[in-house]
Write a protein that holds these residues in place. Structure first.
Motif, mmCIF file in Angstrom:
data_model
loop_
_atom_site.group_PDB
_atom_site.id
_atom_site.type_symbol
_atom_site.label_atom_id
_atom_site.label_comp_id
_atom_site.label_asym_id
_atom_site.label_seq_id
_atom_site.Cartn_x
_atom_site.Cartn_y
_atom_site.Cartn_z
ATOM 1 N N ALA A 12 -6.712 -28.216 -6.211
ATOM 2 C CA ALA A 12 -5.448 -27.738 -5.642
ATOM 3 C C ALA A 12 -4.373 -28.784 -5.835
ATOM 4 O O ALA A 12 -4.633 -29.994 -5.814
ATOM 5 N N LEU A 13 -3.161 -28.295 -6.025
ATOM 6 C CA LEU A 13 -1.945 -29.104 -6.087
ATOM 7 C C LEU A 13 -0.987 -28.494 -5.069
ATOM 8 O O LEU A 13 -0.577 -27.341 -5.210
ATOM 9 N N LEU A 14 -0.654 -29.254 -4.017
ATOM 10 C CA LEU A 14 0.156 -28.738 -2.908
ATOM 11 C C LEU A 14 1.376 -29.625 -2.732
ATOM 12 O O LEU A 14 1.244 -30.845 -2.575
ATOM 13 N N VAL A 15 2.552 -29.026 -2.759
ATOM 14 C CA VAL A 15 3.806 -29.770 -2.620
ATOM 15 C C VAL A 15 4.556 -29.192 -1.422
ATOM 16 O O VAL A 15 4.773 -27.980 -1.349
ATOM 17 N N LYS A 16 4.982 -30.058 -0.520
ATOM 18 C CA LYS A 16 5.639 -29.555 0.695
ATOM 19 C C LYS A 16 6.561 -30.601 1.291
ATOM 20 O O LYS A 16 6.466 -31.795 0.985
ATOM 21 N N ASP A 17 7.446 -30.137 2.152
ATOM 22 C CA ASP A 17 8.270 -30.996 2.996
ATOM 23 C C ASP A 17 7.776 -31.002 4.433
ATOM 24 O O ASP A 17 8.106 -31.902 5.202
ATOM 25 N N ALA A 18 7.023 -29.949 4.797
ATOM 26 C CA ALA A 18 6.546 -29.826 6.173
ATOM 27 C C ALA A 18 5.305 -28.956 6.176
ATOM 28 O O ALA A 18 5.043 -28.208 5.221
ATOM 29 N N ASP A 19 4.531 -29.053 7.255
ATOM 30 C CA ASP A 19 3.369 -28.191 7.400
ATOM 31 C C ASP A 19 3.825 -26.745 7.543
ATOM 32 O O ASP A 19 4.914 -26.465 8.049
ATOM 33 N N GLU A 20 2.982 -25.811 7.091
ATOM 34 C CA GLU A 20 3.331 -24.405 7.221
ATOM 35 C C GLU A 20 2.550 -23.771 8.363
ATOM 36 O O GLU A 20 1.419 -24.141 8.655
ATOM 37 N N GLN A 21 3.196 -22.827 8.992
ATOM 38 C CA GLN A 21 2.572 -22.036 10.039
ATOM 39 C C GLN A 21 2.459 -20.599 9.527
ATOM 40 O O GLN A 21 3.435 -20.034 9.036
ATOM 41 N N VAL A 22 1.280 -20.033 9.630
ATOM 42 C CA VAL A 22 1.038 -18.698 9.100
ATOM 43 C C VAL A 22 0.703 -17.763 10.249
ATOM 44 O O VAL A 22 -0.273 -17.981 10.982
ATOM 45 N N ALA A 23 1.522 -16.736 10.417
ATOM 46 C CA ALA A 23 1.283 -15.751 11.467
ATOM 47 C C ALA A 23 0.113 -14.857 11.090
ATOM 48 O O ALA A 23 -0.192 -14.653 9.910
ATOM 49 N N ALA A 24 -0.531 -14.312 12.091
ATOM 50 C CA ALA A 24 -1.690 -13.461 11.864
ATOM 51 C C ALA A 24 -1.278 -12.013 11.666
ATOM 52 O O ALA A 24 -0.301 -11.543 12.249
ATOM 53 N N PRO A 25 -2.022 -11.269 10.855
ATOM 54 C CA PRO A 25 -1.824 -9.821 10.803
ATOM 55 C C PRO A 25 -2.310 -9.197 12.108
ATOM 56 O O PRO A 25 -2.952 -9.859 12.928
ATOM 57 N N THR A 26 -2.025 -7.947 12.293
ATOM 58 C CA THR A 26 -2.446 -7.253 13.505
ATOM 59 C C THR A 26 -2.983 -5.871 13.144
ATOM 60 O O THR A 26 -2.824 -5.399 12.018
ATOM 61 N N ALA A 27 -3.605 -5.250 14.141
ATOM 62 C CA ALA A 27 -4.023 -3.847 14.062
ATOM 63 C C ALA A 27 -4.957 -3.577 12.887
ATOM 64 O O ALA A 27 -4.821 -2.549 12.192
ATOM 65 N N LEU A 28 -5.926 -4.464 12.661
ATOM 66 C CA LEU A 28 -6.926 -4.218 11.623
ATOM 67 C C LEU A 28 -7.747 -2.988 12.016
ATOM 68 O O LEU A 28 -8.298 -2.923 13.119
ATOM 69 N N THR A 29 -7.829 -2.036 11.101
ATOM 70 C CA THR A 29 -8.451 -0.748 11.407
ATOM 71 C C THR A 29 -9.340 -0.307 10.255
ATOM 72 O O THR A 29 -8.980 -0.485 9.083
ATOM 73 N N VAL A 30 -10.500 0.250 10.567
ATOM 74 C CA VAL A 30 -11.312 0.937 9.572
ATOM 75 C C VAL A 30 -10.821 2.378 9.516
ATOM 76 O O VAL A 30 -11.004 3.147 10.461
ATOM 77 N N ASP A 31 -10.181 2.755 8.433
ATOM 78 C CA ASP A 31 -9.605 4.086 8.312
ATOM 79 C C ASP A 31 -10.624 5.125 7.860
ATOM 80 O O ASP A 31 -10.595 6.273 8.295
ATOM 81 N N LYS A 32 -11.508 4.698 6.948
ATOM 82 C CA LYS A 32 -12.539 5.612 6.452
ATOM 83 C C LYS A 32 -13.795 4.813 6.144
ATOM 84 O O LYS A 32 -13.724 3.668 5.695
ATOM 85 N N ALA A 33 -14.943 5.443 6.382
ATOM 86 C CA ALA A 33 -16.229 4.876 6.004
ATOM 87 C C ALA A 33 -17.078 5.986 5.427
ATOM 88 O O ALA A 33 -17.085 7.109 5.948
ATOM 89 N N SER A 34 -17.779 5.726 4.325
ATOM 90 C CA SER A 34 -18.490 6.781 3.611
ATOM 91 C C SER A 34 -19.899 6.997 4.108
ATOM 92 O O SER A 34 -20.511 8.012 3.819
ATOM 93 N N GLY A 35 -20.456 6.028 4.820
ATOM 94 C CA GLY A 35 -21.855 6.106 5.207
ATOM 95 C C GLY A 35 -22.789 5.450 4.220
ATOM 96 O O GLY A 35 -23.967 5.248 4.509
ATOM 97 N N ASP A 36 -22.289 5.104 3.023
ATOM 98 C CA ASP A 36 -23.129 4.407 2.046
ATOM 99 C C ASP A 36 -22.531 3.052 1.679
ATOM 100 O O ASP A 36 -22.676 2.573 0.562
#
Length: 675
Positions: free
Chosen positions: A575-599
């Motif tokens: 990895a090559l990482l260039v920055k001026d400050a640390d980054e903050q990453v927000a989380a996604p929300t509402a993770l949902t299983v919309d469909k499942a096939s059974g297999d």
């Protein structure tokens, strides 16, 4: 439609009329069919007929659809096919050799990644894929496909668009009206250009709606079905004008292929002339058929300029489907070594670098071939190769999009034999997903030393994040400078560069090179200031952070590493990482299983995280806490398959994280679904 058409090269060697047809991928029962399963949830790239469908029944795995009936609300796969990566602005560093030109010839690539009906929306469980990485030399990519048995309008899948946009390359869908010899029906051309009673062109509006909804950049229009007349040609011209008008508000482009002429006949001119110039004036670019001549290209360039257009809006077709870099090309007619380039040029089917390899070939073998195609046999664009094959790096100036902080690159090519996270293996399954490809160095690989030149490659045996890393392998009998990215990054007192690195053998002293100015002339080397990044011996991955405050302020124009060490060494840059400050990453929300096939198939979706997100990564979490990587995507939906319950497990748990530019991850969000 079960017979296999001849290859492009076979056709070129036959009659001049047939030679001009840009052939679709062959349609056979096995090659074209998308794999089937009970309650198959696999999403694929979308394809349509303009309105009327063929007679009969589609083959296995093929769905016949009418574009006129398409709506975003009715598109069940839209979330999987939508590109979310904006088109990045590009700049052109001073060329690294004296032969590459700035602001002259450009390159388009017409690429068939998979058969029309078989382009997975989000990659797949194999590393055997055309994972192109030399975007620095490409201006436009056409997602080539379409056939009379599947559909003649093909939209690109999201991974290709995400990767291309990250590198500043536009992507066009393909409209292929096949020759009658390959099942083409003139009615489909009439359907395409139909005019409603209110004077509108309904299919033009649908094409714009699709491109906007899916996030790609326009259409390549290829009208090769014979039997038309002047009225049809006039209607086609009006259709193109309306498609251009409707698309201009969204920045969409039209590329017209040299096929139909003003009489309505299909007559490949192999140049721009009075027979086809009206189609050129209604398009952004024009793909000149493959049988061009030096005089024809010269007159085409002059005619384009007399029409108030650039000669570089013309692509001279170069068919490499059958012979790759052994293709005979009159390069001096297109990109002469003295004087201005005549036109731009377009590669038809450069995925030859992948498809010509024997079954079972490795990702490394593919990239070795692809590097030679784009860079030349020297494998170093600063040392331009000579010979019959004039590699793009020797003629076309490379471009870059690395101009904002933070910037991170893990040298991930978008496919691999395993998945790594922080140097830890999180999956041993092969995969491809171009949407998670990094912005890779455009100049591969400029290597400067007074001693023995080591091998510099993208390697798949180990990685820090993703599926690959940069490997320097050889004897260091003198310091070696490996140039990485051309950049336009702001430099301040707070700027740092972090290297994730590992030595598989030997011991190597590492320095970070920072160039603060462009060279005065093409071919002149960048001047680097080198700052120590430690000495690495064989062992685990480690990180070294280098502060650039001693360099003052300004603009970083290039990044490199200098390696010094006694004897043989295998050193990896993960990895090559260039920055001026640390980054903050927000989380996604509402993770949902919309469909499942059974297999073991699942469709999931979520609400995207706020702020900048490089990609999302989906894991499976077992009862003992073990996390196994499933897939990565830039979208807010994912498809996975092949999952099975482990002993004592009544439900499957999914974990999703947002990933930032520096590979910082958000807090996880989880969902559990019963087996």
């Amino acid at each position: 439609m079960t017979r296999t058409p001849p290859t492009r090269r076979t056709v070129v060697l036959s009659t001049a009329g047939a030679a001009a047809a840009l052939l679709a991928p062959p349609l056979t029962g096995s090659a074209s069919a998308a794999p089937q399963a009970a309650a198959n949830l696999q999403p694929y790239a979308s394809y349509w007929f303009p309105q009327n469908l063929p007679s009969g029944t589609p083959g296995a795995g093929i769905t016949w659809r009418s574009l006129k009936s398409w709506t975003p609300a009715g598109d069940a796969d839209l979330a999987f096919n939508r590109s979310t990566t904006p088109l990045a602005p590009r700049f052109t560093p001073t060329p690294v050799n004296t032969t590459a030109r700035t602001d002259q010839a450009r390159i388009t690539s017409l690429v068939s990644f998979d058969p029309t009906a078989g382009n997975p929306s989000q990659g797949g469980a194999t590393a055997a894929y055309y994972a192109l990485t030399h975007w620095a030399y490409i201006d436009e990519l056409v997602f080539w496909g379409g056939s009379s048995g599947e559909g003649i309008v093909l939209a690109p899948n999201a991974p290709v668009v995400d990767a291309a946009h990250r590198h500043g390359v536009t992507v066009l869908g393909n409209i292929f009206m096949p020759p009658t010899a390959y099942g083409g029906q003139l009615q489909w051309t009439r359907d395409l250009v139909q005019k409603a009673a209110d004077g509108t062109f309904p299919i033009a509006q649908k094409l714009v709606d699709v491109a906007v909804a899916y996030g790609f950049d326009g259409w390549f229009v290829n009208a090769e079905t014979s039997g038309g007349d002047t009225a049809l040609a006039t209607q086609m011209l009006a259709f193109l004008a309306e498609l251009k008008r409707l698309g201009s508000a969204h920045g969409l482009r039209i590329d017209w292929y040299d096929s139909m002429v003003k009489s309505g006949a299909v007559s490949w001119q192999n140049q721009l002339n009075a027979q086809n110039q009206d189609f050129f004036t209604r398009s952004d670019t024009f793909f000149v058929n493959f049988n061009w001549s030096a005089s024809g290209l010269s007159s085409s360039a002059q005619l384009a300029e007399s029409l108030g257009r650039s000669r570089y809006d013309l692509w001279a077709g170069v068919d490499v489907e059958s012979n790759g870099w052994s293709t005979s090309v009159n390069w001096d007619a297109v990109i002469p070594t003295s004087g201005a380039h005549t036109t731009s040029y377009g590669f038809y089917r450069p995925e030859w670098t992948y498809k010509h390899l024997a079954a079972g070939s490795t990702p490394g073998q593919f990239h070795a071939a692809d590097d030679q195609f784009w860079t030349g046999t020297s494998l170093d664009p600063s040392r331009a190769s000579t010979g019959a094959w004039r590699a793009p790096a020797t003629a076309v100036a490379d471009r870059s999009t690395v101009s904002e902080l933070p910037f991170g690159c893990s040298f991930n090519t978008g496919h691999g034999l395993a998945w790594y996270d922080g140097g830890t293996v999180r999956s041993t399954a092969a995969w491809n997903q171009l949407g998670v490809q990094d912005r890779l160095p455009g100049r591969r690989w400029v290597t400067r030393t007074t001693g023995t030149r080591p091998s510099v490659t993208l390697d798949f045996e180990d990685a820090w994040h993703g599926g690959s890393s940069l490997l320097v392998d050889g004897t260091l009998n003198a310091p070696v400078v490996v140039e990485l990215h051309g950049t336009r990054l702001p430099l301040s007192a707070a700027t740092t560069v972090t290297l994730a690195q590992r030595a598989a053998s030997g011991s190597v002293t590492v320095e970070v090179g920072v160039a603060l100015n462009e060279p005065a002339n093409p071919g002149d080397p960048l001047t680097y200031s080198f700052l120590p990044a430690g000495t690495v011996s064989a062992g685990a991955w480690s990180q070294a952070t280098v502060r650039l405050s001693s360099l003052g302020t300004g603009t970083i124009h290039g990044l490199a590493v200098r390696l010094t060490g006694p004897g043989a060494v295998k050193w990896r840059l993960g990895a090559l990482l260039v920055k001026d400050a640390d980054e903050q990453v927000a989380a996604p929300t509402a993770l949902t299983v919309d469909k499942a096939s059974g297999d073991g198939q699942f469709r999931l979706s979520w609400q995207g995280a706020s702020g900048h997100v490089r990609q999302y990564e989906l894991y499976r979490v077992l009862k003992d806490g073990t996390r196994t990587f499933l897939t990565g995507t830039c979208a807010t939906a994912a498809y996975v398959k092949g999952l099975t319950a482990v002993q004592g497990e009544s439900a499957v748990t999914f974990e999703l994280r947002a990933v930032g530019e520096l590979f910082t991850t958000s807090q996880p969000v989880t969902v559990t679904h019963p087996w």
